[in-house]
Every structure is written in structure tokens, then in C-alpha cells.
Design an enzyme around this catalytic site. Structure first.
Site, PDB file in Angstrom:
ATOM      1  N   PRO A   1      23.126 126.242  80.435  1.00  0.00           N
ATOM      2  CG  PRO A   1      21.128 127.441  80.608  1.00  0.00           C
ATOM      3  CD  PRO A   1      22.531 127.400  81.126  1.00  0.00           C
TER       4      PRO A   1
ATOM      5  N   GLY B   1      12.301  89.446  87.961  1.00  0.00           N
ATOM      6  CA  GLY B   1      11.274  90.428  88.335  1.00  0.00           C
ATOM      7  C   GLY B   1      11.628  91.170  89.614  1.00  0.00           C
TER       8      GLY B   1
ATOM      9  CD  GLU C   1      33.125 114.872  89.105  1.00  0.00           C
ATOM     10  OE1 GLU C   1      34.330 114.611  89.001  1.00  0.00           O
ATOM     11  OE2 GLU C   1      32.463 114.726  90.142  1.00  0.00           O
TER      12      GLU C   1
ATOM     13  CB  ILE D   1      24.109 123.452  90.125  1.00  0.00           C
ATOM     14  CG1 ILE D   1      24.489 124.279  88.886  1.00  0.00           C
ATOM     15  CG2 ILE D   1      25.098 123.670  91.271  1.00  0.00           C
ATOM     16  CD1 ILE D   1      25.741 123.817  88.143  1.00  0.00           C
TER      17      ILE D   1
HETATM   18  C1  LIG Z   1      23.347 113.937  88.092  1.00  0.00           C
HETATM   19  C2  LIG Z   1      24.116 115.059  87.518  1.00  0.00           C
HETATM   20  C3  LIG Z   1      24.801 115.903  88.376  1.00  0.00           C
HETATM   21  C4  LIG Z   1      25.519 116.985  87.862  1.00  0.00           C
HETATM   22  N1  LIG Z   1      26.140 117.847  88.737  1.00  0.00           N
HETATM   23  C5  LIG Z   1      26.801 118.932  88.254  1.00  0.00           C
HETATM   24  C6  LIG Z   1      27.388 119.881  89.164  1.00  0.00           C
HETATM   25  O1  LIG Z   1      27.320 119.727  90.392  1.00  0.00           O
HETATM   26  N2  LIG Z   1      28.013 120.960  88.632  1.00  0.00           N
HETATM   27  C7  LIG Z   1      28.094 121.170  87.293  1.00  0.00           C
HETATM   28  O2  LIG Z   1      28.688 122.178  86.886  1.00  0.00           O
HETATM   29  N3  LIG Z   1      27.538 120.303  86.402  1.00  0.00           N
HETATM   30  C8  LIG Z   1      26.893 119.178  86.853  1.00  0.00           C
HETATM   31  N4  LIG Z   1      26.296 118.291  85.991  1.00  0.00           N
HETATM   32  C9  LIG Z   1      26.330 118.584  84.552  1.00  0.00           C
HETATM   33  C10 LIG Z   1      27.235 117.637  83.793  1.00  0.00           C
HETATM   34  O3  LIG Z   1      28.586 117.904  84.065  1.00  0.00           O
HETATM   35  C11 LIG Z   1      26.874 117.791  82.305  1.00  0.00           C
HETATM   36  O4  LIG Z   1      25.579 117.213  82.161  1.00  0.00           O
HETATM   37  C12 LIG Z   1      27.860 117.086  81.404  1.00  0.00           C
HETATM   38  O5  LIG Z   1      29.097 117.759  81.389  1.00  0.00           O
HETATM   39  C13 LIG Z   1      27.350 116.978  79.950  1.00  0.00           C
HETATM   40  O6  LIG Z   1      26.854 118.178  79.511  1.00  0.00           O
HETATM   41  P1  LIG Z   1      25.382 118.234  78.815  1.00  0.00           P
HETATM   42  O7  LIG Z   1      24.427 117.577  79.729  1.00  0.00           O
HETATM   43  O8  LIG Z   1      25.112 119.649  78.456  1.00  0.00           O
HETATM   44  O9  LIG Z   1      25.510 117.350  77.540  1.00  0.00           O
HETATM   45  P2  LIG Z   1      26.091 117.776  76.097  1.00  0.00           P
HETATM   46  O10 LIG Z   1      27.407 118.427  76.260  1.00  0.00           O
HETATM   47  O11 LIG Z   1      25.037 118.495  75.348  1.00  0.00           O
HETATM   48  O12 LIG Z   1      26.317 116.338  75.448  1.00  0.00           O
HETATM   49  C14 LIG Z   1      25.234 115.552  74.969  1.00  0.00           C
HETATM   50  C15 LIG Z   1      25.835 114.307  74.303  1.00  0.00           C
HETATM   51  O13 LIG Z   1      26.682 114.707  73.218  1.00  0.00           O
HETATM   52  C16 LIG Z   1      27.968 114.168  73.409  1.00  0.00           C
HETATM   53  N5  LIG Z   1      28.986 115.100  72.928  1.00  0.00           N
HETATM   54  C17 LIG Z   1      29.155 116.414  73.264  1.00  0.00           C
HETATM   55  N6  LIG Z   1      30.224 116.912  72.631  1.00  0.00           N
HETATM   56  C18 LIG Z   1      30.768 115.898  71.917  1.00  0.00           C
HETATM   57  C19 LIG Z   1      31.894 115.783  71.060  1.00  0.00           C
HETATM   58  N7  LIG Z   1      32.720 116.803  70.846  1.00  0.00           N
HETATM   59  N8  LIG Z   1      32.138 114.590  70.494  1.00  0.00           N
HETATM   60  C20 LIG Z   1      31.334 113.530  70.712  1.00  0.00           C
HETATM   61  N9  LIG Z   1      30.257 113.568  71.515  1.00  0.00           N
HETATM   62  C21 LIG Z   1      29.978 114.749  72.108  1.00  0.00           C
HETATM   63  C22 LIG Z   1      28.115 113.938  74.909  1.00  0.00           C
HETATM   64  O14 LIG Z   1      29.106 112.964  75.198  1.00  0.00           O
HETATM   65  C23 LIG Z   1      26.709 113.479  75.251  1.00  0.00           C
HETATM   66  O15 LIG Z   1      26.581 112.120  74.964  1.00  0.00           O
HETATM   67  C24 LIG Z   1      25.578 117.202  86.473  1.00  0.00           C
HETATM   68  C25 LIG Z   1      24.898 116.331  85.613  1.00  0.00           C
HETATM   69  C26 LIG Z   1      24.166 115.288  86.120  1.00  0.00           C
HETATM   70  C27 LIG Z   1      23.440 114.381  85.162  1.00  0.00           C
END
Ligand SMILES: Cc1cc2nc3c(=O)[nH]c(=O)nc-3n(C[C@H](O)[C@H](O)[C@H](O)COP(=O)(O)OP(=O)(O)OC[C@H]3O[C@@H](n4cnc5c(N)ncnc54)[C@H](O)[C@@H]3O)c2cc1C
Length: 389
Positions: A131, A342, A365, A160
Site C-alpha cells: 500500500p 461505434g 513493472e 498482486i
Molecule cells: C494490472 C496490474 C498488475 C500488477 N501486478 C503486480 C504484481 O504481480 N506484483 C507486484 O508486486 N506489483 C504488481 N502491480 C503493481 C505495480 O507494479 C504498481 O502499481 C506500480 O509499480 C506503480 O505503483 P503505484 O500503483 O503504487 O503507483 P505510485 O507509485 O503511487 O505512482 C502513482 C503515479 O505517480 C508517478 N510517480 C511516482 N513516483 C514518481 C517520481 N519519483 N517521479 C515522477 N512520477 C512519479 C507514477 O509514475 C504514477 O504515474 C500491478 C499493477 C497493475 C496495475
């Protein structure tokens, strides 16, 4: 229309002769077996379908993961994603879960899980995100405390893939929170381990089993640790270095399918007395889609080829391939929907399925923004270490 065999001509220079046979085999399976299937109706159906797909992907499709043949992994994902984004996700998660085991060289874990994973008997997952630790992975709060011959894990993970349906989770946890990224270790946690819990599904707009998991006094033997204590983050980064190009390949598969659908529609649909393909505004879209797709594939296969040549880190190549290909695929799929009109927003149409599926690739990723930070940091570092003059 079924998904087509990826056109290997633009990427020919990056391939070996063995890759052609593999591409033909996976494409035939994808277009004959996967493409005609309807999308699962809801999250429960997607979870059941993912397990079925894993069993079906056997027959050699998953072999490139064990062989660490990254170009072959890209070809497989390109073909699968064009036909079934869910099948592509199943492939991707087997790779994400099993590659850390392979790269770590932990033979007991490899013997226990890789054979079953590649044969489609055991489903894998990769648990890094939390989180409060998304892009900022080093902020993770899940801990692993050494206790005699075991580690005891506590914490929770969100987003995950395969949560709740995987047999084994490759889990990242902190063994020393004061050390940040240098205090992260990596563990293999079988799903039946006491203290491991599937908390809840997180439902996406496209079929993709996702969810939250938790560890409460979850005890695993020290032998389940992959790499040395504190080297888990590096292992995770090396895994992602190799697999990010394959995310780009999946994006290319979705983009190629979208272009194929758009081209077919533009040639058959008539308005104002002629086919859409004869209007220059439509031609402009088709031309940009094809050019974007070819550029994306060149970056993807260049990154995979670099990794296949044994480079220890392919960070910049992989970041360029992933960010460019996923952004390009988003544009291509969006243009395809527009050309379909459409029909393109009907839930049953393949381009609508692609529209919902391609979006997540720019996020998981490592987001596009994080990839660009990585690329720019390397550029600056190189400029600073280069002799001036
Ligand atoms: C379909 C799906 C499958 C997934 N599967 C897995 C999995 O199997 N295992 C796993 O561990 N994780 C998984 N994830 C998690 C995924 O890796 C994270 O969602 C991702 O790394 C981004 O983290 P966050 O969602 O917390 O976004 P945040 O880190 O909160 O980012 C939100 C926004 O802020 C931007 N941001 C953050 N930091 C910066 C910075 N320093 N400079 C500029 N912009 C920034 C980001 O680019 C993004 O646009 C999955 C996600 C999805 C959507």
C-alpha cells in the site's frame, strides 16, 4: 478475425533460426485456440480461466522462461497478447515468479518449483508492491525476521497478480528496515504456508486475477531465501531488467492486433461512397500506427537481444523498450478504436478488449515515468563520467 502471426521481417536481425519455429508454433496456438474464446464474464471466471490457460500453455510455450531466452519470451508474449491478454498475463507471471529462483541459483527452490511451473502444474506470483510502496519499492514495510532456521514474515501486499490462485509466491520483505533497499530480501512462500492469507480480490476492468495478500507470523525455512540476505532488491531489479522488454513485447502484440483489426475495417467499411482506407485522415492514422509499432518492436527486440548476449544489466535498453512500446501501444489501440467508430466501443469487439487491457502495461513493472527517470539518470551519469573535451 483471428490474431495473425507476428511479422518477423522488421526484427529479423535480432533473431536466431530457432526463434522462427517458436514464433510460428505459439502464434498458431494463440490464433487457433485462444483468439476465438470469449472474454471471461467476471473476475471469478477470469480466475478459473487463468488456471485453465496455464495448463494449456504447457506444450513448450513456457520453455523460454527456463531457458532464459528473452527474445523467445518476447515472441511468445507478442503472440499471446495479440490473441488473449489474459493468456499473456499467465505467461508473464510464470516468468516473474520463477526467474528470481533461476537467477538466484537456489537449486532446491529451482528443483521444487521451476519444473512444475514450466509444465503448467504450479502457478507462480511475484509479490513486491505494498500500500505505501509502489514506485518507491524500498519503502516496503513487510518484514522478515530471522528465527533460528526460519524467517517469520509479517505484512501485506497489494496489486498482486495471481493472488488467491497461485501455488507459490516470490515475496520481497525487509530483513533490515534501517537499510532501505539494501535491507530487502527475497523468499519463496508456498500458498499453503500457515500465516499466508489471500485477503481480497482487486477487480480490474479487463480480466486479470489481481488481489491483496497478507503474512501473519508466516514462517518459511531459511532455505527458501533467494540470494543473500539484503540482496533481494538487486535480485528483483535484475529480474525486472530482463522482463521489462517482454512487457513491451506484449504491448506490441496488442498494438499489432489493433492495427490488423483497424486495417481490415478501414478496407471493408464504406462511407461517403468509398472505403475508409481511401480517406487521407484515416491513412494518416494507419501510417502512424504502423510506424510506431515497428519502432517499438525494434526497441523491444534490441533490449532482449542485448540481454541474451549475456549483459549483466540491460536497465536502459529495457526501460526504453518498456516505456516506448507501452505508450505506443496505447496510442495504436486508441486509434484503432477511433477507426472502428461505434463498433470499436462494443464490449464484444477485440479492440475494446485491447483498449481495456493495454492500459495497465504503462503502470505495472515500473511506470513510464519511472522508466524515464531511469533512462535520464543513466544519461546524466554517463555524461558526468565521460572525459571532458
Ligand atoms: C494490472 C496490474 C498488475 C500488477 N501486478 C503486480 C504484481 O504481480 N506484483 C507486484 O508486486 N506489483 C504488481 N502491480 C503493481 C505495480 O507494479 C504498481 O502499481 C506500480 O509499480 C506503480 O505503483 P503505484 O500503483 O503504487 O503507483 P505510485 O507509485 O503511487 O505512482 C502513482 C503515479 O505517480 C508517478 N510517480 C511516482 N513516483 C514518481 C517520481 N519519483 N517521479 C515522477 N512520477 C512519479 C507514477 O509514475 C504514477 O504515474 C500491478 C499493477 C497493475 C496495475
Amino acid at each position: 478475425m483471428s490474431a495473425a502471426i507476428p511479422d518477423l521481417r522488421p526484427i529479423e536481425a535480432f533473431l536466431d533460426p530457432t526463434h522462427h519455429a517458436l514464433a510460428a508454433q505459439v502464434s498458431a496456438f494463440a490464433s487457433h485456440t485462444l483468439a476465438p474464446r470469449p472474454e471471461p464474464a467476471d473476475d471469478d471466471a477470469a480466475r478459473r480461466e487463468a488456471r485453465v490457460l496455464l495448463a494449456e500453455l504447457e506444450h513448450g510455450t513456457l520453455d523460454p522462461i527456463r531457458a532464459q531466452d528473452w527474445r523467445a519470451c518476447c515472441l511468445a508474449r507478442e503472440a499471446l497478447a495479440a490473441a488473449s491478454p489474459l493468456a499473456d498475463a499467465v505467461f508473464a507471471l510464470q516468468a516473474l515468479g520463477l526467474v528470481p529462483m533461476l537467477l538466484s541459483g537456489n537449486q532446491p527452490m529451482i528443483d521444487r518449483w521451476v519444473g512444475d511451473g514450466i509444465a503448467g502444474r504450479a502457478m507462480a506470483a511475484f509479490a513486491m508492491t505494498e500500500p505505501e510502496a509502489g514506485s518507491d519499492v524500498a519503502a516496503m514495510a513487510t518484514t522478515a525476521r530471522r528465527d533460528g532456521g526460519d524467517y517469520v514474515l509479517d505484512g501485506r501486499k497489494v496489486f498482486i497478480s495471481n493472488a488467491g490462485i497461485a501455488d507459490v509466491y516470490t515475496v520481497f520483505a525487509s530483513t533490515d528496515r534501517s537499510a532501505g533497499g539494501k535491507g530487502i530480501s527475497c523468499f519463496v512462500v508456498p500458498a499453503e504456508t500457515p500465516g499466508f492469507q489471500f485477503v481480497r480480490p482487486q477487480v480490474l476492468s479487463s480480466p486479470h486475477p489481481l488481489g491483496e495478500i497478507a503474512f501473519e507470523s508466516c514462517r518459511v525455512p531459511a532455505a527458501n531465501r533467494l540470494a543473500e540476505e539484503g540482496k533481494g532488491f538487486g535480485l528483483g531489479l535484475r529480474t525486472l531488467d530482463r522482463l521489462r522488454a517482454t512487457v513491451g513485447a506484449a504491448a506490441c502484440g496488442m498494438g499489432a492486433r489493433a492495427l490488423q483489426e483497424a486495417l481490415a475495417h478501414a478496407r471493408s467499411r464504406r462511407q461517403f461512397g468509398k472505403p475508409l482506407a481511401e480517406f487521407q485522415l484515416v491513412q494518416d492514422k494507419l501510417a502512424r500506427m504502423a510506424t510506431d509499432l515497428t519502432a517499438a518492436r525494434l526497441l523491444v527486440y534490441h533490449a532482449a537481444w542485448t540481454a541474451d548476449r549475456g549483459a549483466e544489466r540491460v536497465t536502459r535498453e529495457a526501460a526504453m523498450a518498456k516505456s516506448y512500446a507501452t505508450e505506443a501501444a496505447q496510442r495504436i489501440v486508441d486509434d484503432a478504436v477511433q477507426i472502428l467508430g461505434g463498433a470499436g466501443v462494443l464490449a464484444s469487439h477485440p479492440v475494446d478488449r485491447l483498449y481495456r487491457s493495454v492500459r495497465a502495461l504503462r503502470i505495472y513493472e515500473g511506470t513510464t515515468e519511472i522508466q524515464r527517470i531511469v533512462i535520464a539518470a543513466q544519461l546524466v551519469q554517463e555524461a558526468e563520467t565521460r572525459p571532458s573535451g
